[in-house]
Enzyme design. Structure first.
Site, PDB file in Angstrom:
ATOM      1  CE1 TYR A  98     -15.638 -22.655 -30.603  1.00 20.23           C
ATOM      2  CE2 TYR A  98     -13.946 -23.311 -31.452  1.00 20.23           C
ATOM      3  CZ  TYR A  98     -15.437 -23.021 -31.489  1.00 20.23           C
ATOM      4  OH  TYR A  98     -15.179 -24.006 -33.174  1.00 20.23           O
ATOM      5  CD  GLU A 140     -14.749 -25.712 -35.388  1.00 20.49           C
ATOM      6  OE1 GLU A 140     -13.986 -26.169 -34.512  1.00 20.49           O
ATOM      7  OE2 GLU A 140     -16.008 -25.118 -35.070  1.00 20.49           O
TER       8      GLU A 140
END
Length: 407
Positions: A98, A140
């Site tokens: 990310y 996640e």
């Protein structure tokens, strides 16, 4: 929620960002893959990059998330986030990626919007990004924990133990763990990712629904060969059709996906088209194994009976349920159009595209849709006009979620 200082800035700049978002995401992916070519080779779907679908999906998710933050500041779009997180976990995405995405995405925003990106604007959209990213990272992490794997450690080697040609373009593969242990349990409606090594050395990944019965020591996936047409031929589907013989071994992810069948006795509508029928098969296997008395309406549309994968299996599963009916639509039904009933279960076979307007759906029905985007949009609209509330209509998309991108 957005901070008090960021909310008005995001609201004021959302039209400009939304208008330029596809240009931004196109430049973002170019920057990302120039810096990290291994991501295009081994993580991202090269076919979806070539036809632009991945860019549209990313653009749609960013704009949709920002809009939700503004319109519903006290709630979080959990359904949207869960769908994305399950896809990410099935690919083995990790939290550090990310940061990489953030760096190249914001470089693209600055390049496209130029002087309009003041420090205040940059800070506001940075907040939007990290609200979304941190929420996804948290979901996640829970998914990896549920499977007992480290972050990104979703893969296991699976062996092909059976292969069945369902139609000329559809292949069913039965898989077992290569180490001899039973396959992990899964919830009906979930999918797995399959990774194959292509001739150029790329390790491409695609998702396939688990189409067999839950609770067995093996998994079954059903793969439709994607032929060249409007886009390139499917690299992974072609490899599996041509190379996945009994004894072939390749990495497969743990089961993921949030389009899963809930417990209870409420009425169900399972509506699918083409290869979208595969998650519905797992749901029906589960219901049949449980001897479920739930009212179940099954709708499936296909090009023809010959193109309908697992057609006989679908009929048998519906027949095993005491309060189920099956409604089939074929664009080219041939002689099958005359088969309007079955001795063991109500079955109707019609010509043309699926039309649920005449079906007697209960008021409290919960609908599950899977198939091409146009099919799901049409059925969702029909269901809403029928009085089914939006919260009771669920869907699964194979590939990038272009439905979200077009909201």
């Amino acid at each position: 929620m957005l901070s008090e200082q960021s909310a008005p800035i995001v609201k004021a700049t959302l039209p400009a960002v939304g208008a330029a978002i596809e240009e931004i995401t196109t430049l973002f992916y170019r920057k990302l893959f120039d810096a990290h070519p291994e991501l295009l080779r081994d993580l991202f779907n090269r076919g979806n990059q070539a036809n632009g679908e991945q860019r549209q999906a990313l653009a749609g998710s960013i704009v949709a998330f920002a809009r939700m933050l503004l319109e519903h500041p006290d709630t979080r779009p959990d359904t949207m986030l869960a769908r994305i997180a399950h896809k990410h976990a099935s690919l083995g995405v990790t939290s550090d990626q990310y940061k990489v995405v953030h760096r190249h995405l914001f470089a693209a925003i600055a390049d496209v919007l130029g002087a309009a990106v003041t420090p205040q604007v940059a800070d506001a959209w940075d907040e939007v990004y990290w609200l979304m990213a941190n929420a996804l990272i948290a979901i996640e992490a829970r998914l990896y924990e549920q499977h007992g794997t480290p972050e990104g450690g979703t893969w296991q080697r699976m062996t092909v133990v059976a292969r069945h040609e369902e139609t000329p373009d559809t292949l069913a593969l039965v898989l077992r763990p290569a180490d001899g242990t039973p396959a992990r349990p899964f919830r009906p409606g979930q999918y797995v990712s399959v990774q194959v090594e292509l001739p150029d050395g790329a390790r491409q990944i695609r998702q396939y629904s688990l189409s067999g019965a839950p609770g067995r020591p093996e998994w079954r996936i059903t793969v439709k060969r994607v032929r060249a047409g409007a886009g390139p031929a499917g690299e992974v589907s072609s490899w599996l059709h041509d190379r996945a013989r009994v004894g072939e071994v390749f990495p497969v992810s743990a089961p993921f996906g949030d389009l899963t069948l809930p417990d209870g006795d409420a009425p169900l509508l399972l509506a699918s088209a083409g290869i979208g029928g595969t998650p519905m098969l797992a749901m029906l296997h589960h219901l049949a194994a449980m001897g479920s008395p739930r009212p179940v309406t099954v709708v499936h549309a296909d090009r023809s009976p010959a193109d309908h994968a697992h057609r006989d299996e679908l009929r048998q599963l519906v027949s095993a349920l005491p309060h189920a009916s099956l409604h089939l639509w074929y664009e080219d039904p041939g002689r099958q159009a005359s088969a309007t009933a079955s001795a063991s279960a109500p079955v109707t076979v019609s010509s043309g595209r699926a039309d649920i307007s005449g079906l007697p759906l209960p008021e409290d029905v919960t609908a599950y849709l899977c198939g091409p985007l146009a099919f799901m949009r049409t059925l969702r609209g029909d269901l809403l006009r029928h009085g089914v509330p939006p919260r009771a209509v669920h869907y699964e998309v194979f590939g990038p979620d272009l439905w979200l991108a077009q909201q």
